[in-house]
Design a protein around this motif. Structure first.
Motif, short mmCIF file in Angstrom:
data_model
loop_
_atom_site.label_atom_id
_atom_site.label_comp_id
_atom_site.label_asym_id
_atom_site.label_seq_id
_atom_site.Cartn_x
_atom_site.Cartn_y
_atom_site.Cartn_z
N CYS A 98 88.28 56.29 28.42
CA CYS A 98 86.85 56.48 28.14
C CYS A 98 86.04 56.51 29.43
CB CYS A 98 86.34 55.37 27.23
SG CYS A 98 87.11 55.42 25.60
N ASP A 99 84.96 57.30 29.42
CA ASP A 99 84.07 57.38 30.58
C ASP A 99 83.09 56.23 30.61
OD1 ASP A 99 85.04 60.03 31.41
OD2 ASP A 99 84.12 60.69 29.53
N LEU A 100 82.75 55.69 29.47
CA LEU A 100 81.79 54.61 29.35
C LEU A 100 82.31 53.60 28.34
CD1 LEU A 100 78.95 53.26 29.70
CD2 LEU A 100 78.12 54.85 27.96
N VAL A 101 82.35 52.33 28.73
CA VAL A 101 82.72 51.26 27.82
C VAL A 101 81.52 50.33 27.70
CG1 VAL A 101 84.27 49.33 27.34
CG2 VAL A 101 85.16 51.40 28.44
N ILE A 102 81.03 50.18 26.49
CA ILE A 102 79.90 49.29 26.21
C ILE A 102 80.46 48.02 25.61
CG2 ILE A 102 77.75 49.00 24.92
CD1 ILE A 102 77.65 52.12 24.78
N PHE A 103 80.21 46.89 26.27
CA PHE A 103 80.65 45.60 25.76
C PHE A 103 79.53 44.93 25.00
CE2 PHE A 103 83.70 46.15 29.18
CZ PHE A 103 84.88 45.73 28.58
N ALA A 120 72.25 57.51 27.71
CA ALA A 120 71.11 58.10 28.42
C ALA A 120 70.88 57.43 29.78
CB ALA A 120 69.85 58.00 27.57
N ALA A 121 71.21 56.17 29.89
CA ALA A 121 70.96 55.43 31.13
C ALA A 121 72.07 55.62 32.16
CB ALA A 121 70.80 53.94 30.83
N MET A 122 73.15 56.24 31.76
CA MET A 122 74.29 56.37 32.68
C MET A 122 73.98 57.27 33.86
SD MET A 122 76.74 54.45 32.06
CE MET A 122 77.78 55.16 33.30
N GLU A 123 74.25 56.73 35.03
CA GLU A 123 74.21 57.47 36.28
C GLU A 123 75.10 56.70 37.24
OE1 GLU A 123 70.43 56.39 38.72
OE2 GLU A 123 69.78 56.67 36.66
N PRO A 124 75.59 57.35 38.29
CA PRO A 124 76.51 56.65 39.19
C PRO A 124 75.92 55.35 39.71
CG PRO A 124 76.45 58.99 39.70
CD PRO A 124 75.36 58.73 38.68
N GLY A 125 76.72 54.28 39.66
CA GLY A 125 76.30 52.99 40.20
C GLY A 125 75.32 52.24 39.33
N CYS A 126 75.19 52.63 38.08
CA CYS A 126 74.20 52.02 37.20
C CYS A 126 74.87 51.01 36.28
CB CYS A 126 73.54 53.12 36.37
SG CYS A 126 72.25 52.55 35.29
N ARG A 131 69.31 46.75 25.99
CA ARG A 131 68.77 48.07 25.66
C ARG A 131 68.04 48.68 26.85
NH1 ARG A 131 64.92 46.85 21.45
NH2 ARG A 131 65.25 44.71 22.00
N ARG A 132 68.29 48.22 28.06
CA ARG A 132 67.56 48.76 29.20
C ARG A 132 68.49 48.86 30.41
NH1 ARG A 132 66.71 43.51 28.71
NH2 ARG A 132 66.86 42.23 30.54
N THR A 133 68.06 49.65 31.40
CA THR A 133 68.79 49.69 32.65
C THR A 133 68.38 48.46 33.44
OG1 THR A 133 68.79 52.08 32.63
CG2 THR A 133 69.20 51.03 34.75
N GLU A 134 69.34 47.65 33.79
CA GLU A 134 69.02 46.38 34.44
C GLU A 134 68.88 46.53 35.95
OE1 GLU A 134 68.16 43.63 32.97
OE2 GLU A 134 67.96 42.54 34.83
N CYS A 135 69.87 47.09 36.61
CA CYS A 135 69.78 47.19 38.07
C CYS A 135 70.79 48.19 38.60
CB CYS A 135 70.00 45.82 38.72
SG CYS A 135 71.63 45.14 38.43
N LYS A 136 70.59 48.56 39.82
CA LYS A 136 71.55 49.39 40.53
C LYS A 136 72.40 48.45 41.38
CE LYS A 136 68.95 53.51 40.44
NZ LYS A 136 69.47 54.39 39.47
N TRP A 137 73.62 48.85 41.67
CA TRP A 137 74.49 48.01 42.49
C TRP A 137 73.81 47.69 43.81
CZ3 TRP A 137 78.17 45.60 40.22
CH2 TRP A 137 78.85 46.17 39.17
N GLY A 138 73.78 46.41 44.14
CA GLY A 138 73.28 45.99 45.44
C GLY A 138 71.77 45.93 45.55
N SER A 139 71.05 46.27 44.51
CA SER A 139 69.60 46.26 44.58
C SER A 139 69.06 45.73 43.25
CB SER A 139 69.06 47.65 44.85
OG SER A 139 67.65 47.62 44.88
N HIS A 140 68.99 44.42 43.12
CA HIS A 140 68.64 43.78 41.85
C HIS A 140 67.16 43.87 41.51
CE1 HIS A 140 72.62 42.25 41.29
NE2 HIS A 140 72.64 41.91 42.56
N ASP A 141 66.35 44.44 42.39
CA ASP A 141 64.92 44.50 42.09
C ASP A 141 64.47 45.84 41.54
OD1 ASP A 141 63.71 45.03 45.53
OD2 ASP A 141 65.39 45.86 44.40
N GLN A 142 65.38 46.77 41.31
CA GLN A 142 65.02 48.09 40.78
C GLN A 142 65.25 48.11 39.27
OE1 GLN A 142 67.18 51.07 42.83
NE2 GLN A 142 66.30 50.59 44.82
N ARG A 143 64.20 48.03 38.52
CA ARG A 143 64.30 48.08 37.06
C ARG A 143 63.54 49.26 36.51
NH1 ARG A 143 64.87 42.20 34.74
NH2 ARG A 143 65.79 41.26 36.56
N GLU A 144 64.03 49.79 35.42
CA GLU A 144 63.34 50.89 34.75
C GLU A 144 62.63 50.36 33.53
OE1 GLU A 144 65.43 54.69 34.50
OE2 GLU A 144 67.07 53.62 35.42
#
Length: 144
Positions: A98-103, A120-126, A131-144
């Motif tokens: 699988c390309d995406l595994v949701i736990f 919909a939220a999937m992008e590299p390093g995400c 129910r929301r995009t929490e953070c990008k790898w290495g940058s915990h202050d970027q929220r959508e």
């Protein structure tokens, strides 16, 4: 994109009917559903299998931590010997196509758009949480 939903449960069979209803009502259906039971009793195994069998093609994995003669759980290289970490790692190994595994947990009742919002939220390093995009790898202050 091939999407899997992995439901990790430990003594949470009472929530199974509501979770099944939530999975069946998804606006985007997962390609695979895997229910992972952490050291289930016979009663839990039967109840979980009965409830989740309403999901077409649902797969089951009962993770055991029975000890070997030396008093240790069976070791699999790179996999924790017991608990949630072992369940997640074994689920990932089973769902490696699988390309995406949701736990999700065995007491989390998914809203109808859960799978859709994760896709919909999937992008590299995400990383998505809830129910929301929490953070990008290495940058915990970027929220959508």
């Amino acid at each position: 994109m091939k999407v899997a939903l992995a439901i990790l449960c430990k003594e949470q069979e009472k929530y199974a009917p509501a979770i099944v209803e939530g999975v069946l009502s998804q606006t985007v259906k997962p390609d695979r559903v895997l229910v992972v039971m952490d050291r289930p009793s016979i009663v839990e195994r039967v109840a979980v299998n009965r409830a989740y069998s309403a999901i077409p093609g649902c797969e089951f994995l009962a993770v055991s931590t029975r000890v070997n003669p030396m008093g240790r759980p069976p070791m699999i290289p790179g996999v924790p010997p017991f608990g949630a970490g072992r369940c997640r790692d074994l689920a990932l190994a089973m769902l490696d196509d699988c390309d995406l595994v949701i736990f999700t947990d065995g007491d989390c009742i998914p809203l109808p758009q859960m799978v859709e919002s994760h896709v919909a939220a999937m992008e590299p390093g995400c990383v998505t949480v809830g129910r929301r995009t929490e953070c990008k790898w290495g940058s915990h202050d970027q929220r959508e």
